[in-house]
Design a protein around this motif. Structure first.
Motif, PDB file in Angstrom:
ATOM      1  N   GLU A 109       0.952  -1.030  -0.045  1.00 39.47           N
ATOM      2  CA  GLU A 109      -0.043  -0.021  -0.128  1.00 39.47           C
ATOM      3  C   GLU A 109       0.741   1.279   0.036  1.00 39.47           C
ATOM      4  N   MET A 110       0.553   1.994  -1.171  1.00 41.94           N
ATOM      5  CA  MET A 110       1.469   3.176  -1.123  1.00 41.94           C
ATOM      6  C   MET A 110       0.670   4.600  -1.164  1.00 41.94           C
ATOM      7  N   ILE A 111       0.772   5.464  -0.196  1.00 41.30           N
ATOM      8  CA  ILE A 111       0.118   6.766  -0.057  1.00 41.30           C
ATOM      9  C   ILE A 111       0.988   7.797  -0.272  1.00 41.30           C
ATOM     10  N   ASN A 112       0.410   9.184  -0.726  1.00 44.33           N
ATOM     11  CA  ASN A 112       1.417  10.263  -0.650  1.00 44.33           C
ATOM     12  C   ASN A 112       2.386   9.728  -1.641  1.00 44.33           C
ATOM     13  N   LEU A 113       1.977   9.328  -2.903  1.00 39.33           N
ATOM     14  CA  LEU A 113       3.094   9.232  -3.874  1.00 39.33           C
ATOM     15  C   LEU A 113       3.671  10.229  -4.405  1.00 39.33           C
ATOM     16  N   GLU A 114       5.022  10.232  -4.776  1.00 36.42           N
ATOM     17  CA  GLU A 114       5.559  11.384  -5.462  1.00 36.42           C
ATOM     18  C   GLU A 114       6.261  11.043  -6.601  1.00 36.42           C
ATOM     19  N   PRO A 115       6.500  12.004  -7.655  1.00 41.49           N
ATOM     20  CA  PRO A 115       6.936  11.737  -8.909  1.00 41.49           C
ATOM     21  C   PRO A 115       8.085  10.684  -8.915  1.00 41.49           C
ATOM     22  N   GLU A 116       9.167  10.702  -7.649  1.00 42.06           N
ATOM     23  CA  GLU A 116      10.275   9.729  -7.622  1.00 42.06           C
ATOM     24  C   GLU A 116       9.941   8.493  -7.554  1.00 42.06           C
ATOM     25  N   ASP A 117       8.726   8.042  -6.928  1.00 38.18           N
ATOM     26  CA  ASP A 117       8.115   6.919  -6.736  1.00 38.18           C
ATOM     27  C   ASP A 117       7.855   6.088  -8.175  1.00 38.18           C
ATOM     28  N   THR A 118       8.043   6.727  -9.180  1.00 35.92           N
ATOM     29  CA  THR A 118       7.847   6.247 -10.709  1.00 35.92           C
ATOM     30  C   THR A 118       8.754   4.989 -10.854  1.00 35.92           C
ATOM     31  N   GLY A 119       8.242   4.060 -11.614  1.00 37.21           N
ATOM     32  CA  GLY A 119       9.287   2.848 -11.924  1.00 37.21           C
ATOM     33  C   GLY A 119       8.358   1.600 -11.762  1.00 37.21           C
ATOM     34  N   MET A 120       9.006   0.781 -12.121  1.00 41.17           N
ATOM     35  CA  MET A 120       8.734  -0.675 -11.923  1.00 41.17           C
ATOM     36  C   MET A 120       8.756  -1.521 -10.668  1.00 41.17           C
ATOM     37  N   TYR A 121       7.687  -1.972 -10.052  1.00 39.04           N
ATOM     38  CA  TYR A 121       7.819  -2.425  -8.796  1.00 39.04           C
ATOM     39  C   TYR A 121       7.589  -4.118  -8.976  1.00 39.04           C
ATOM     40  N   PHE A 122       8.431  -4.660  -8.156  1.00 39.84           N
ATOM     41  CA  PHE A 122       8.629  -6.235  -8.263  1.00 39.84           C
ATOM     42  C   PHE A 122       8.536  -6.892  -6.958  1.00 39.84           C
ATOM     43  N   CYS A 123       7.776  -7.853  -6.851  1.00 44.82           N
ATOM     44  CA  CYS A 123       7.550  -8.666  -5.865  1.00 44.82           C
ATOM     45  C   CYS A 123       8.682 -10.111  -5.918  1.00 44.82           C
ATOM     46  N   ALA A 124       9.018 -10.495  -4.611  1.00 45.11           N
ATOM     47  CA  ALA A 124      10.064 -11.731  -4.774  1.00 45.11           C
ATOM     48  C   ALA A 124       9.674 -12.582  -3.559  1.00 45.11           C
ATOM     49  N   ALA A 125      10.015 -13.647  -3.816  1.00 42.70           N
ATOM     50  CA  ALA A 125       9.924 -14.604  -2.853  1.00 42.70           C
ATOM     51  C   ALA A 125      11.031 -15.571  -2.436  1.00 42.70           C
ATOM     52  N   SER A 126      11.088 -16.114  -1.344  1.00 44.75           N
ATOM     53  CA  SER A 126      12.343 -16.742  -0.929  1.00 44.75           C
ATOM     54  C   SER A 126      11.913 -17.983  -0.060  1.00 44.75           C
ATOM     55  N   ARG A 127      12.399 -19.079  -0.334  1.00 42.12           N
ATOM     56  CA  ARG A 127      12.193 -20.330   0.490  1.00 42.12           C
ATOM     57  C   ARG A 127      13.440 -20.465   1.330  1.00 42.12           C
ATOM     58  N   ARG A 128      14.429 -20.193   0.589  1.00 36.61           N
ATOM     59  CA  ARG A 128      15.690 -20.568   1.436  1.00 36.61           C
ATOM     60  C   ARG A 128      16.333 -19.752   2.171  1.00 36.61           C
TER      61      ARG A 128
END
Length: 125
Positions: free
Chosen positions: A81-100
């Protein structure tokens, strides 16, 4: 095969909000810790927040007052959840998962077993 898929990105004006989702194709309950990373145009990937198997969270200091990470174990879904977004927040957002990894961290993108293709966030002035 372990797969992640982000959604919820889009274009908003500065000050706006977005909630990103990351759906897993596998049971993440108590097995995987997860995290969000982002990559601004022309820059390297940087960590945003992480969440452990027991639900404990850590958010990078610069985002603590605006971003919240959470997960729904029943739905195998991660959120940002992202609030008060700024132009500097522009980009690609990735999720990642780790089992190890014993502990997931946003400070390094190593030790992650699965990555989503990303969702684009654009924040205009």
């Amino acid at each position: 095969q372990v797969q992640l898929m982000e959604s919820g990105g889009g274009s908003v004006r500065a000050g706006g909000s977005l909630t990103l989702s990351c759906a897993a194709s596998f049971n993440t309950d108590a097995t995987y810790c997860m995290a969000w990373f982002r990559q601004a145009p022309g820059q390297g990937r940087e960590g945003v927040a992480a969440i452990q198997r027991d639900g404990r969270t850590s958010v990078r200091g610069m985002f603590e007052d605006r971003f919240t990470i959470s997960r729904n174990f029943a739905k195998d879904t991660l959120y940002l959840e992202m609030i008060n977004l700024e132009p500097e927040d522009t980009g690609m957002y990735f999720c990642a998962a780790s089992r190890r990894a014993y502990y997931c961290t946003w400070s390094s993108d190593e030790d992650y077993d699965a990555w989503g293709p990303g969702t684009r966030v654009t924040v205009s002035r």
